[in-house]
Every structure is written in C-alpha cells, then in structure tokens.
Design a protein around this motif. Structure first.
Motif, PDB file in Angstrom:
ATOM      1  N   ALA A 103     -42.678 -42.008 116.292  1.00  0.00           N
ATOM      2  CA  ALA A 103     -41.713 -42.129 117.602  1.00  0.00           C
ATOM      3  C   ALA A 103     -40.756 -43.001 116.980  1.00  0.00           C
ATOM      4  O   ALA A 103     -39.687 -42.533 117.726  1.00  0.00           O
ATOM      5  CB  ALA A 103     -42.847 -42.777 118.535  1.00  0.00           C
ATOM      6  N   ASP A 104     -40.819 -43.972 116.326  1.00  0.00           N
ATOM      7  CA  ASP A 104     -39.862 -44.690 115.861  1.00  0.00           C
ATOM      8  C   ASP A 104     -38.483 -43.872 115.278  1.00  0.00           C
ATOM      9  O   ASP A 104     -37.371 -44.159 115.644  1.00  0.00           O
ATOM     10  CB  ASP A 104     -40.232 -45.875 115.205  1.00  0.00           C
ATOM     11  CG  ASP A 104     -40.925 -47.037 115.824  1.00  0.00           C
ATOM     12  OD1 ASP A 104     -41.079 -47.088 116.921  1.00  0.00           O
ATOM     13  OD2 ASP A 104     -41.766 -47.721 114.855  1.00  0.00           O
ATOM     14  N   PRO A 139     -32.017 -58.365 108.670  1.00  0.00           N
ATOM     15  CA  PRO A 139     -31.554 -58.472 110.125  1.00  0.00           C
ATOM     16  C   PRO A 139     -32.598 -59.182 111.008  1.00  0.00           C
ATOM     17  O   PRO A 139     -33.765 -58.712 110.931  1.00  0.00           O
ATOM     18  CB  PRO A 139     -30.834 -57.224 110.597  1.00  0.00           C
ATOM     19  CG  PRO A 139     -30.872 -56.445 109.411  1.00  0.00           C
ATOM     20  CD  PRO A 139     -32.027 -56.825 108.520  1.00  0.00           C
ATOM     21  N   ALA A 140     -32.077 -59.863 111.884  1.00  0.00           N
ATOM     22  CA  ALA A 140     -33.307 -60.352 113.074  1.00  0.00           C
ATOM     23  C   ALA A 140     -33.934 -59.220 113.659  1.00  0.00           C
ATOM     24  O   ALA A 140     -32.871 -58.439 114.340  1.00  0.00           O
ATOM     25  CB  ALA A 140     -32.414 -61.343 113.792  1.00  0.00           C
ATOM     26  N   PRO A 141     -35.125 -59.233 113.799  1.00  0.00           N
ATOM     27  CA  PRO A 141     -35.839 -57.914 113.863  1.00  0.00           C
ATOM     28  C   PRO A 141     -35.802 -58.002 115.501  1.00  0.00           C
ATOM     29  O   PRO A 141     -35.712 -58.842 116.131  1.00  0.00           O
ATOM     30  CB  PRO A 141     -37.048 -58.112 113.445  1.00  0.00           C
ATOM     31  CG  PRO A 141     -37.432 -59.347 113.388  1.00  0.00           C
ATOM     32  CD  PRO A 141     -35.946 -60.202 112.888  1.00  0.00           C
ATOM     33  N   VAL A 142     -35.997 -56.697 116.016  1.00  0.00           N
ATOM     34  CA  VAL A 142     -36.469 -56.331 117.696  1.00  0.00           C
ATOM     35  C   VAL A 142     -37.935 -56.331 117.184  1.00  0.00           C
ATOM     36  O   VAL A 142     -38.271 -55.377 116.528  1.00  0.00           O
ATOM     37  CB  VAL A 142     -35.831 -54.828 117.765  1.00  0.00           C
ATOM     38  CG1 VAL A 142     -36.566 -54.825 119.301  1.00  0.00           C
ATOM     39  CG2 VAL A 142     -34.389 -55.069 118.130  1.00  0.00           C
ATOM     40  N   ILE A 143     -38.782 -57.069 117.985  1.00  0.00           N
ATOM     41  CA  ILE A 143     -40.343 -57.069 117.929  1.00  0.00           C
ATOM     42  C   ILE A 143     -40.927 -56.415 118.972  1.00  0.00           C
ATOM     43  O   ILE A 143     -40.731 -57.179 119.891  1.00  0.00           O
ATOM     44  CB  ILE A 143     -40.666 -58.509 117.404  1.00  0.00           C
ATOM     45  CG1 ILE A 143     -40.101 -58.836 116.100  1.00  0.00           C
ATOM     46  CG2 ILE A 143     -42.451 -58.301 117.171  1.00  0.00           C
ATOM     47  CD1 ILE A 143     -40.554 -60.228 115.558  1.00  0.00           C
ATOM     48  N   ASP A 144     -41.685 -55.524 118.810  1.00  0.00           N
ATOM     49  CA  ASP A 144     -42.436 -54.678 119.892  1.00  0.00           C
ATOM     50  C   ASP A 144     -43.864 -55.531 119.543  1.00  0.00           C
ATOM     51  O   ASP A 144     -44.607 -54.932 118.550  1.00  0.00           O
ATOM     52  CB  ASP A 144     -42.591 -53.452 119.784  1.00  0.00           C
ATOM     53  CG  ASP A 144     -43.374 -52.716 120.806  1.00  0.00           C
ATOM     54  OD1 ASP A 144     -43.673 -53.498 122.111  1.00  0.00           O
ATOM     55  OD2 ASP A 144     -43.731 -51.435 120.952  1.00  0.00           O
ATOM     56  N   PRO A 145     -44.567 -56.493 120.386  1.00  0.00           N
ATOM     57  CA  PRO A 145     -45.809 -57.078 120.174  1.00  0.00           C
ATOM     58  C   PRO A 145     -47.001 -56.208 120.379  1.00  0.00           C
ATOM     59  O   PRO A 145     -47.445 -56.134 121.612  1.00  0.00           O
ATOM     60  CB  PRO A 145     -45.788 -58.294 121.081  1.00  0.00           C
ATOM     61  CG  PRO A 145     -44.827 -57.838 122.298  1.00  0.00           C
ATOM     62  CD  PRO A 145     -43.892 -56.840 121.554  1.00  0.00           C
ATOM     63  N   VAL A 146     -47.342 -54.946 119.702  1.00  0.00           N
ATOM     64  CA  VAL A 146     -48.301 -54.141 119.856  1.00  0.00           C
ATOM     65  C   VAL A 146     -49.685 -54.792 119.772  1.00  0.00           C
ATOM     66  O   VAL A 146     -50.164 -54.796 118.553  1.00  0.00           O
ATOM     67  CB  VAL A 146     -48.042 -53.023 118.865  1.00  0.00           C
ATOM     68  CG1 VAL A 146     -49.232 -51.946 119.307  1.00  0.00           C
ATOM     69  CG2 VAL A 146     -46.814 -52.326 118.948  1.00  0.00           C
ATOM     70  N   LEU A 147     -50.305 -54.750 120.831  1.00  0.00           N
ATOM     71  CA  LEU A 147     -51.747 -55.367 120.845  1.00  0.00           C
ATOM     72  C   LEU A 147     -52.885 -54.371 121.053  1.00  0.00           C
ATOM     73  O   LEU A 147     -53.823 -54.418 120.643  1.00  0.00           O
ATOM     74  CB  LEU A 147     -51.736 -56.488 122.228  1.00  0.00           C
ATOM     75  CG  LEU A 147     -50.632 -57.498 122.207  1.00  0.00           C
ATOM     76  CD1 LEU A 147     -50.971 -58.605 123.177  1.00  0.00           C
ATOM     77  CD2 LEU A 147     -50.745 -58.356 120.781  1.00  0.00           C
ATOM     78  N   GLY A 153     -42.790 -48.093 124.445  1.00  0.00           N
ATOM     79  CA  GLY A 153     -42.593 -49.164 124.028  1.00  0.00           C
ATOM     80  C   GLY A 153     -42.116 -49.098 122.810  1.00  0.00           C
ATOM     81  O   GLY A 153     -40.962 -49.926 122.123  1.00  0.00           O
ATOM     82  N   CYS A 154     -42.382 -48.111 121.856  1.00  0.00           N
ATOM     83  CA  CYS A 154     -41.911 -47.905 120.549  1.00  0.00           C
ATOM     84  C   CYS A 154     -40.610 -47.434 120.646  1.00  0.00           C
ATOM     85  O   CYS A 154     -39.603 -47.796 119.958  1.00  0.00           O
ATOM     86  CB  CYS A 154     -42.673 -46.909 119.811  1.00  0.00           C
ATOM     87  SG  CYS A 154     -44.460 -47.382 119.457  1.00  0.00           S
ATOM     88  N   SER A 203     -37.096 -49.354 119.415  1.00  0.00           N
ATOM     89  CA  SER A 203     -36.461 -48.657 118.376  1.00  0.00           C
ATOM     90  C   SER A 203     -35.003 -48.171 118.877  1.00  0.00           C
ATOM     91  O   SER A 203     -34.023 -48.355 117.978  1.00  0.00           O
ATOM     92  CB  SER A 203     -37.170 -47.313 118.065  1.00  0.00           C
ATOM     93  OG  SER A 203     -38.379 -47.683 117.124  1.00  0.00           O
ATOM     94  N   ALA A 204     -34.671 -47.965 120.031  1.00  0.00           N
ATOM     95  CA  ALA A 204     -33.480 -47.599 120.590  1.00  0.00           C
ATOM     96  C   ALA A 204     -32.690 -48.900 120.613  1.00  0.00           C
ATOM     97  O   ALA A 204     -31.521 -49.005 120.376  1.00  0.00           O
ATOM     98  CB  ALA A 204     -33.444 -47.010 121.928  1.00  0.00           C
ATOM     99  N   VAL A 205     -33.452 -50.111 120.930  1.00  0.00           N
ATOM    100  CA  VAL A 205     -32.389 -51.164 120.862  1.00  0.00           C
ATOM    101  C   VAL A 205     -31.939 -51.619 119.588  1.00  0.00           C
ATOM    102  O   VAL A 205     -31.128 -52.071 119.345  1.00  0.00           O
ATOM    103  CB  VAL A 205     -33.392 -52.472 121.285  1.00  0.00           C
ATOM    104  CG1 VAL A 205     -32.643 -53.906 121.128  1.00  0.00           C
ATOM    105  CG2 VAL A 205     -33.629 -52.211 122.960  1.00  0.00           C
TER     106      VAL A 205
END
Length: 267
Positions: A27-28, A105-113, A229-230, A234-236
């Motif tokens: 998806a990413d 680069p400073a990441p975009v983090i998706d906190p996948v629980l 969420g992915c 990823s779009a951000v």
C-alpha cells in the motif's frame, strides 16, 4: 539526458509486508508512486493476513532490516522516509540508529499497533523503544484514535480531547502529531440536528509545535477499506519529499485518501 524517472524524489518506507496488499509496504509503494515519487522499501516483518483474518507473522531481525536499508541508501539519495510496523524492540532500536547514522530525513511515523484484521503488530517492549527513541526523531507521527489514546494515556471522545492528546504526545519529543479521527464518531459542529439525522465528518487534527490545524471532510462509509493509515502517512512522506511544508503535505494526503476511499465505494 537524465530520464524523468530519475528526477523523482525517492521515498523509503520501512514497514511490514501484507501479502493481501491492503496495507503495509504494498500500500505504501502504490501511494508513494501515485504521489509522483519513486518508492523503495525495507521490510520489518512478513505478515500472514487478508481482509478477514490475521494468521501470524515472521519478524525480520535487526540485522536484516539494516542490510536492506544499507543496500538502498548506498546508491540512492533518500528524500522522504515513512516508518510503519516495528514489531520488536530490536528492530525499533535499529531503525532509530539507521536514521541517525545515515542522516535520513526526519520520518513520518505511522504507529502501527494492530492490523485491521485483528493481529497485534507491536510488542510491548517495542512500544517503549518507539516512544523514547524514535518519536524524538520524527517530523510527524500519525496515530489513529486508539493509537493516540495509548500514546497520550487518555481517552479521546471529541475534538477537544484530540487537541489535548496531541499536546501530550508532543511532550514525548515529537515535533508534530496528526491524529486521524476516522475512529471518532463526530457530529458536524454548529448544526442543530437530532442525533439520528446528524451529519458525520472526517476530522483530522494536526498539532505542529503547538499550532493546531483541523482538516474536515465528508464522512465516506466504506467498511471494507483497509490501509488508510498506511496511505495517509505515505502520502504525507511523498509530499514532504517534494518540498511541501507539513500543513500542505497533510492537506494533500487527506484529499488523496478520501479520493481512494470514495473510489472504493464505486468498485
């Protein structure tokens, strides 16, 4: 002559693999490419799941994740970084090391629980490492309501509590927090309607170093859609890699995800 493909910013996703393609690296990659960037990936875990059920996962070692990232960064300039599933403390700690060592680069983090299909995707020890070592490195973290509740240590029932939770999460050291309100039952503000007729909105709240911005859009009922969420994170990441500021990147990403959800209702 340099080909147009080579001029595209490269976005690295470090995330889990979902064989059904509904979430994770597949998806990413689809999202990053759709947003006009080139995608590369490192897999943190191979999961066994589909839209209905989670069967299990085989997590990658920290060494495996490092070798994947080094293979890519050795020949490619990374303009954007998205981080998803971090299943173990060892993997989470190694990703933090890689960000610092490789000057990523400073990441975009998706906190996948947890996965939509019911699987637990992050161990308790990994969550501790995530909160203490990775969040301070992030440009923005993008939790949904349940994830934001865990990070903030509070319940979230309305927009005011979204603001409070975002402020608490920033205290963990992250620059910005984007709370995705899709799990929040929300009535449109300023409209006096009976509950059964109240219109629903999709409400996302961005707190960037204390400056809050609310993104509102029509609620689209699409119960079978996974991986939003992915897609959003990823779009951000892709928009940031193309040089947009965070507010613009989030605005573009929310529209992208809404369009994908809307398209799914027509299939």
């Amino acid at each position: 002559m340099t080909s147009p493909e080579k001029t595209k910013p490269v976005v690295l996703t470090i995330a889990g693999f979902d064989p059904s393609g509904g979430a994770g690296t597949i998806a990413d990659i689809r999202t990053i490419e759709s947003c006009g960037c080139t995608a590369v990936a490192a897999i943190t875990s191979v999961t066994f799941q589909n839209a209905e059920r989670f069967f299990g996962a085989k997590h990658q070692s920290a060494e495996s994740v490092r070798e994947q990232v080094e293979a890519v960064t050795g020949v490619t300039r990374i303009a954007g970084l998205k981080i998803g599933m971090l299943p173990t403390a060892e993997v989470a700690r190694e990703v933090a090391r890689l960000i610092r060592e490789k000057n990523l680069p400073a990441p975009v983090i998706d906190p996948v629980l947890e996965s939509t299909s019911g699987g637990r995707l992050m161990e308790d020890e990994a969550f501790e490492v995530f909160a203490t070592e990775l969040l301070p490195l992030a440009r923005v973290v993008t939790p949904n309501i349940p994830e934001a509740e865990k990070l903030a240590g509070m319940n979230i029932r309305d927009e005011d509590q979204m603001r409070q939770a975002a402020a608490r999460i920033r205290e963990l050291g992250v620059q910005a927090v984007l709370i995705k309100g899709g799990h929040l039952s929300h009535k449109a503000e300023g409209r006096r309607q009976k509950a059964e007729n109240a219109e629903r909105e999709a409400v996302d709240l961005l707190d960037d170093e204390g400056q809050a911005t609310v993104f509102r859009s029509d609620w689209i009922e699409a119960p079978n859609v996974r991986g939003t969420g992915c897609m959003l994170s990823s779009a951000v990441s892709a928009s940031l890699a193309k040089g947009l500021d965070l507010k613009e990147a989030v605005a573009n990403a929310t529209v992208f995800v809404a369009n994908r959800i809307r398209a799914s209702t027509l299939d």
